[in-house]
Design a protein around this motif. Sequence first.
Motif, PDB file in Angstrom:
ATOM      1  N   GLN A 161       5.773  13.003 -37.879  1.00 22.95           N
ATOM      2  CA  GLN A 161       5.189  11.741 -37.449  1.00 22.95           C
ATOM      3  C   GLN A 161       6.181  11.075 -36.509  1.00 22.95           C
ATOM      4  O   GLN A 161       7.397  11.148 -36.700  1.00 22.95           O
ATOM      5  CB  GLN A 161       4.916  10.846 -38.647  1.00 22.95           C
ATOM      6  CG  GLN A 161       4.209   9.577 -38.287  1.00 22.95           C
ATOM      7  CD  GLN A 161       3.876   8.746 -39.521  1.00 22.95           C
ATOM      8  OE1 GLN A 161       4.360   9.006 -40.610  1.00 22.95           O
ATOM      9  NE2 GLN A 161       3.049   7.746 -39.331  1.00 22.95           N
ATOM     10  N   PHE A 162       5.660  10.427 -35.482  1.00 18.46           N
ATOM     11  CA  PHE A 162       6.487   9.798 -34.474  1.00 18.46           C
ATOM     12  C   PHE A 162       6.037   8.364 -34.331  1.00 18.46           C
ATOM     13  O   PHE A 162       4.876   8.093 -34.046  1.00 18.46           O
ATOM     14  CB  PHE A 162       6.332  10.572 -33.155  1.00 18.46           C
ATOM     15  CG  PHE A 162       7.108   9.994 -32.019  1.00 18.46           C
ATOM     16  CD1 PHE A 162       8.480  10.144 -31.957  1.00 18.46           C
ATOM     17  CD2 PHE A 162       6.460   9.316 -31.002  1.00 18.46           C
ATOM     18  CE1 PHE A 162       9.198   9.620 -30.897  1.00 18.46           C
ATOM     19  CE2 PHE A 162       7.168   8.793 -29.935  1.00 18.46           C
ATOM     20  CZ  PHE A 162       8.544   8.942 -29.887  1.00 18.46           C
ATOM     21  N   SER A 176      -3.868   9.558 -30.137  1.00 21.05           N
ATOM     22  CA  SER A 176      -3.010  10.679 -30.536  1.00 21.05           C
ATOM     23  C   SER A 176      -3.282  11.917 -29.684  1.00 21.05           C
ATOM     24  O   SER A 176      -2.350  12.587 -29.224  1.00 21.05           O
ATOM     25  CB  SER A 176      -3.234  11.026 -32.013  1.00 21.05           C
ATOM     26  OG  SER A 176      -2.821   9.963 -32.828  1.00 21.05           O
ATOM     27  N   GLU A 177      -4.554  12.235 -29.462  1.00 15.95           N
ATOM     28  CA  GLU A 177      -4.897  13.385 -28.621  1.00 15.95           C
ATOM     29  C   GLU A 177      -4.360  13.190 -27.213  1.00 15.95           C
ATOM     30  O   GLU A 177      -3.830  14.121 -26.602  1.00 15.95           O
ATOM     31  CB  GLU A 177      -6.415  13.575 -28.554  1.00 15.95           C
ATOM     32  CG  GLU A 177      -7.039  14.083 -29.827  1.00 15.95           C
ATOM     33  CD  GLU A 177      -8.567  14.061 -29.769  1.00 15.95           C
ATOM     34  OE1 GLU A 177      -9.163  14.967 -30.360  1.00 15.95           O
ATOM     35  OE2 GLU A 177      -9.137  13.148 -29.128  1.00 15.95           O
ATOM     36  N   PHE A 178      -4.497  11.976 -26.713  1.00 14.91           N
ATOM     37  CA  PHE A 178      -4.044  11.678 -25.363  1.00 14.91           C
ATOM     38  C   PHE A 178      -2.534  11.899 -25.239  1.00 14.91           C
ATOM     39  O   PHE A 178      -2.066  12.567 -24.321  1.00 14.91           O
ATOM     40  CB  PHE A 178      -4.406  10.236 -24.992  1.00 14.91           C
ATOM     41  CG  PHE A 178      -4.022   9.854 -23.597  1.00 14.91           C
ATOM     42  CD1 PHE A 178      -4.859  10.157 -22.538  1.00 14.91           C
ATOM     43  CD2 PHE A 178      -2.828   9.202 -23.339  1.00 14.91           C
ATOM     44  CE1 PHE A 178      -4.510   9.808 -21.235  1.00 14.91           C
ATOM     45  CE2 PHE A 178      -2.475   8.867 -22.046  1.00 14.91           C
ATOM     46  CZ  PHE A 178      -3.321   9.168 -20.993  1.00 14.91           C
ATOM     47  N   VAL A 179      -1.768  11.361 -26.176  1.00 17.84           N
ATOM     48  CA  VAL A 179      -0.305  11.498 -26.133  1.00 17.84           C
ATOM     49  C   VAL A 179       0.090  12.965 -26.276  1.00 17.84           C
ATOM     50  O   VAL A 179       0.952  13.457 -25.549  1.00 17.84           O
ATOM     51  CB  VAL A 179       0.367  10.618 -27.212  1.00 17.84           C
ATOM     52  CG1 VAL A 179       1.840  10.932 -27.335  1.00 17.84           C
ATOM     53  CG2 VAL A 179       0.153   9.145 -26.898  1.00 17.84           C
ATOM     54  N   ARG A 180      -0.550  13.714 -27.201  1.00 12.33           N
ATOM     55  CA  ARG A 180      -0.252  15.146 -27.347  1.00 12.33           C
ATOM     56  C   ARG A 180      -0.560  15.903 -26.057  1.00 12.33           C
ATOM     57  O   ARG A 180       0.194  16.764 -25.631  1.00 12.33           O
ATOM     58  CB  ARG A 180      -1.052  15.751 -28.508  1.00 12.33           C
ATOM     59  CG  ARG A 180      -0.403  15.522 -29.857  1.00 12.33           C
ATOM     60  CD  ARG A 180      -1.035  16.387 -30.933  1.00 12.33           C
ATOM     61  NE  ARG A 180      -2.415  16.047 -31.208  1.00 12.33           N
ATOM     62  CZ  ARG A 180      -2.807  15.096 -32.061  1.00 12.33           C
ATOM     63  NH1 ARG A 180      -1.928  14.396 -32.737  1.00 12.33           N
ATOM     64  NH2 ARG A 180      -4.090  14.868 -32.246  1.00 12.33           N
ATOM     65  N   ASN A 181      -1.662  15.555 -25.412  1.00 17.51           N
ATOM     66  CA  ASN A 181      -2.041  16.205 -24.164  1.00 17.51           C
ATOM     67  C   ASN A 181      -1.000  15.944 -23.080  1.00 17.51           C
ATOM     68  O   ASN A 181      -0.634  16.845 -22.323  1.00 17.51           O
ATOM     69  CB  ASN A 181      -3.415  15.702 -23.727  1.00 17.51           C
ATOM     70  CG  ASN A 181      -4.118  16.636 -22.792  1.00 17.51           C
ATOM     71  OD1 ASN A 181      -3.507  17.220 -21.918  1.00 17.51           O
ATOM     72  ND2 ASN A 181      -5.420  16.748 -22.955  1.00 17.51           N
ATOM     73  N   VAL A 182      -0.503  14.725 -22.998  1.00 15.01           N
ATOM     74  CA  VAL A 182       0.538  14.397 -22.021  1.00 15.01           C
ATOM     75  C   VAL A 182       1.803  15.192 -22.322  1.00 15.01           C
ATOM     76  O   VAL A 182       2.434  15.738 -21.419  1.00 15.01           O
ATOM     77  CB  VAL A 182       0.825  12.884 -22.000  1.00 15.01           C
ATOM     78  CG1 VAL A 182       2.064  12.568 -21.176  1.00 15.01           C
ATOM     79  CG2 VAL A 182      -0.365  12.112 -21.468  1.00 15.01           C
TER      80      VAL A 182
END
Length: 111
Positions: free
Chosen positions: A11-12, A36-42
């Motif tokens: 967790q971040f 969360s998906e957006f940040v992981r994608n970036v």
Amino acid sequence: MAEKDRKRRKQFLLHLLYEEYEVLCEKASDAKMTKSEFVRNVILYGAARGKRNFSTEDAVKICYELNRIGNNINQIAYQANRDSFVSRNDIDTLKDQYEKILDLFSSFAMT
């Protein structure tokens, strides 16, 4: 192993200014992703891109323009082989059509 079978164990915690949080929410929403998906994608791909759904009408427009360009290329190639000469006007026409289809594609990709 499928992504659904994996558990994310780290967790971040991220502290953002209100304005930054609003930008994150807006961009994630525009990309049709959770934050969360957006940040992981970036993190994984350097940018988060939402899925683009092209309509049938969009596909027809792109195919039409590609066919026109293909026809012009064939005509120019035929003329070049027959006469060993291609006019500047023919090349400019082909260039204009190519730029038009790039603009069309860009407008579809941005929507």
